[in-house]
Design a protein around this motif. Sequence first.
Motif, PDB file in Angstrom:
ATOM      1  N   SER A  45       0.682  -1.436  -0.272  1.00  0.00           N
ATOM      2  CA  SER A  45       0.304  -0.175   0.183  1.00  0.00           C
ATOM      3  C   SER A  45       0.769   0.915   0.332  1.00  0.00           C
ATOM      4  O   SER A  45       2.362   1.018   0.645  1.00  0.00           O
ATOM      5  N   ARG A  46       0.314   2.491   0.098  1.00  0.00           N
ATOM      6  CA  ARG A  46       0.714   3.540  -0.666  1.00  0.00           C
ATOM      7  C   ARG A  46       1.158   4.136   1.175  1.00  0.00           C
ATOM      8  O   ARG A  46       2.398   4.396   1.361  1.00  0.00           O
ATOM      9  N   LYS A  47      -0.254   3.819   1.575  1.00  0.00           N
ATOM     10  CA  LYS A  47       0.514   3.638   3.161  1.00  0.00           C
ATOM     11  C   LYS A  47       1.697   3.366   4.240  1.00  0.00           C
ATOM     12  O   LYS A  47       2.561   3.944   4.177  1.00  0.00           O
ATOM     13  N   GLN A  48       1.978   1.908   3.267  1.00  0.00           N
ATOM     14  CA  GLN A  48       3.023   1.534   3.786  1.00  0.00           C
ATOM     15  C   GLN A  48       3.944   2.107   3.424  1.00  0.00           C
ATOM     16  O   GLN A  48       5.453   2.427   3.786  1.00  0.00           O
ATOM     17  N   PHE A  49       4.311   2.061   2.265  1.00  0.00           N
ATOM     18  CA  PHE A  49       5.178   2.921   0.781  1.00  0.00           C
ATOM     19  C   PHE A  49       5.759   4.223   2.048  1.00  0.00           C
ATOM     20  O   PHE A  49       6.915   4.562   1.701  1.00  0.00           O
ATOM     21  N   VAL A  50       5.175   5.232   2.417  1.00  0.00           N
ATOM     22  CA  VAL A  50       4.829   6.739   2.902  1.00  0.00           C
ATOM     23  C   VAL A  50       5.478   6.313   4.020  1.00  0.00           C
ATOM     24  O   VAL A  50       6.710   6.965   4.586  1.00  0.00           O
ATOM     25  N   GLY A  51       5.179   5.877   5.249  1.00  0.00           N
ATOM     26  CA  GLY A  51       5.494   5.013   6.292  1.00  0.00           C
ATOM     27  C   GLY A  51       7.252   3.943   6.467  1.00  0.00           C
ATOM     28  O   GLY A  51       7.395   4.741   7.422  1.00  0.00           O
ATOM     29  N   ARG A  52       7.184   3.439   5.286  1.00  0.00           N
ATOM     30  CA  ARG A  52       8.413   3.310   5.267  1.00  0.00           C
ATOM     31  C   ARG A  52       9.588   4.345   5.128  1.00  0.00           C
ATOM     32  O   ARG A  52      11.013   4.616   5.084  1.00  0.00           O
ATOM     33  N   PHE A  90       1.326   3.393  -8.408  1.00  0.00           N
ATOM     34  CA  PHE A  90       0.020   3.027  -8.019  1.00  0.00           C
ATOM     35  C   PHE A  90      -1.183   3.126  -8.799  1.00  0.00           C
ATOM     36  O   PHE A  90      -1.429   4.630  -9.256  1.00  0.00           O
ATOM     37  N   LYS A  91      -1.743   2.136  -9.676  1.00  0.00           N
ATOM     38  CA  LYS A  91      -2.784   3.379 -10.719  1.00  0.00           C
ATOM     39  C   LYS A  91      -3.662   3.216 -10.029  1.00  0.00           C
ATOM     40  O   LYS A  91      -4.240   3.501  -9.175  1.00  0.00           O
ATOM     41  N   GLU A  92      -4.400   4.865 -11.080  1.00  0.00           N
ATOM     42  CA  GLU A  92      -5.827   4.937  -9.904  1.00  0.00           C
ATOM     43  C   GLU A  92      -6.979   4.127 -10.023  1.00  0.00           C
ATOM     44  O   GLU A  92      -7.370   4.148  -9.245  1.00  0.00           O
ATOM     45  N   LYS A  93      -6.815   3.129 -10.875  1.00  0.00           N
ATOM     46  CA  LYS A  93      -7.599   2.359 -10.661  1.00  0.00           C
ATOM     47  C   LYS A  93      -7.757   1.240  -9.749  1.00  0.00           C
ATOM     48  O   LYS A  93      -8.820   0.543  -9.071  1.00  0.00           O
ATOM     49  N   SER A  94      -7.029   0.881  -8.650  1.00  0.00           N
ATOM     50  CA  SER A  94      -6.148   0.196  -7.404  1.00  0.00           C
ATOM     51  C   SER A  94      -5.081   0.846  -7.000  1.00  0.00           C
ATOM     52  O   SER A  94      -4.105   0.541  -6.689  1.00  0.00           O
ATOM     53  N   ARG A  95      -5.407   2.473  -6.171  1.00  0.00           N
ATOM     54  CA  ARG A  95      -5.209   3.420  -5.884  1.00  0.00           C
ATOM     55  C   ARG A  95      -3.921   3.102  -4.853  1.00  0.00           C
ATOM     56  O   ARG A  95      -2.762   3.807  -4.171  1.00  0.00           O
ATOM     57  N   ASP A  96      -4.480   2.322  -4.045  1.00  0.00           N
ATOM     58  CA  ASP A  96      -3.807   1.729  -2.979  1.00  0.00           C
ATOM     59  C   ASP A  96      -2.670  -0.031  -3.041  1.00  0.00           C
ATOM     60  O   ASP A  96      -1.713  -0.096  -1.771  1.00  0.00           O
ATOM     61  N   CYS A  97      -2.714  -0.088  -4.342  1.00  0.00           N
ATOM     62  CA  CYS A  97      -1.981  -1.236  -4.134  1.00  0.00           C
ATOM     63  C   CYS A  97      -0.780  -1.033  -5.093  1.00  0.00           C
ATOM     64  O   CYS A  97      -0.668  -0.590  -6.085  1.00  0.00           O
ATOM     65  N   MET A  98       1.032  -1.410  -4.579  1.00  0.00           N
ATOM     66  CA  MET A  98       1.718  -0.533  -5.423  1.00  0.00           C
ATOM     67  C   MET A  98       1.696  -1.284  -7.884  1.00  0.00           C
ATOM     68  O   MET A  98       1.436  -3.113  -6.982  1.00  0.00           O
ATOM     69  N   SER A  99       1.819  -0.754  -8.217  1.00  0.00           N
ATOM     70  CA  SER A  99       1.758  -1.550  -9.563  1.00  0.00           C
ATOM     71  C   SER A  99       2.923  -1.744 -10.428  1.00  0.00           C
ATOM     72  O   SER A  99       3.655  -2.710 -11.284  1.00  0.00           O
ATOM     73  N   ALA A 100       3.796  -1.129  -9.938  1.00  0.00           N
ATOM     74  CA  ALA A 100       5.315  -0.937 -10.631  1.00  0.00           C
ATOM     75  C   ALA A 100       6.340  -0.710 -10.005  1.00  0.00           C
ATOM     76  O   ALA A 100       6.031   0.602  -8.915  1.00  0.00           O
ATOM     77  N   VAL A 101       7.217  -0.863  -9.832  1.00  0.00           N
ATOM     78  CA  VAL A 101       8.014  -0.103  -9.142  1.00  0.00           C
ATOM     79  C   VAL A 101       9.755   0.061 -10.289  1.00  0.00           C
ATOM     80  O   VAL A 101       9.377  -0.689 -11.296  1.00  0.00           O
ATOM     81  N   LYS A 102      10.199   1.254 -10.217  1.00  0.00           N
ATOM     82  CA  LYS A 102      11.483   1.597 -11.292  1.00  0.00           C
ATOM     83  C   LYS A 102      12.570   2.019 -10.525  1.00  0.00           C
ATOM     84  O   LYS A 102      12.334   3.089  -9.022  1.00  0.00           O
ATOM     85  N   ILE A 103      13.273   1.296 -10.795  1.00  0.00           N
ATOM     86  CA  ILE A 103      14.820   1.535 -10.137  1.00  0.00           C
ATOM     87  C   ILE A 103      16.157   2.816 -11.089  1.00  0.00           C
ATOM     88  O   ILE A 103      15.998   1.731 -12.144  1.00  0.00           O
ATOM     89  N   GLN A 104      16.552   3.830 -11.215  1.00  0.00           N
ATOM     90  CA  GLN A 104      17.352   4.787 -11.922  1.00  0.00           C
ATOM     91  C   GLN A 104      18.009   5.653 -11.011  1.00  0.00           C
ATOM     92  O   GLN A 104      17.604   5.727  -9.855  1.00  0.00           O
ATOM     93  N   HIS A 105      19.579   6.198 -11.629  1.00  0.00           N
ATOM     94  CA  HIS A 105      20.523   7.094 -10.872  1.00  0.00           C
ATOM     95  C   HIS A 105      19.327   8.367 -10.486  1.00  0.00           C
ATOM     96  O   HIS A 105      18.537   8.444 -11.192  1.00  0.00           O
TER      97      HIS A 105
END
Length: 184
Positions: free
Chosen positions: A123-130, A164-179
């Motif tokens: 969830s977004r809440k978990q992400f922002v909490g961490r 987090f996609k609008e249609k399921s806004r509280d579930c992470m859908s993707a992660v990107k890693i970059q410099h």
Amino acid sequence: MTTSRHINFVFSAALFGHVGFCLAASVVQPRKASNAEFNAAMSAVEKVARYFSSSGDTLKLEALISTSSTGETKAFNTKNSTIELAAFPLTNALSASSSTLYVDSKNEEPRLLAMNVSGVCLSRKQFVGRYSDATLMSFPHGHSSEETYQYRTVIDGVAIISEFKEKSRDCMSAVKIQHANEAS
């Protein structure tokens, strides 16, 4: 008599519609990750991010990812310097269902790793909490349910961007890693 049949029909249709909606909603929305599952998943993402930052060799980064997957690279496209990777698990409860590694065509260094995630709901809440320093980079503008909220945090010079996609806004859908110094 006709009125009572009509009322029964409307009531039955409403009941079946409600049950159908609830079943559809339960299929679309995965189970929310426990705090332990979330921490394990983000620790795995951070491990990939640390390797991403220290590895100038694309093949080493690809090998790290493929050690826990089928070991197969789907395709390498020399025209736009992308490597499509096979699905691989991040944890027992979460996997990268599809991933693309973007490399610099001149020096073959990794530029961006984009992973679509599936499994438990992070969830977004978990992400922002961490990641208390996480910033909201973008949000949906109402054009499509596929638009995303993007949160960015930086760890040791590497940006981790969670979508987090609008249609399921509280579930992470993707992660990107970059410099971190790369444009997002």
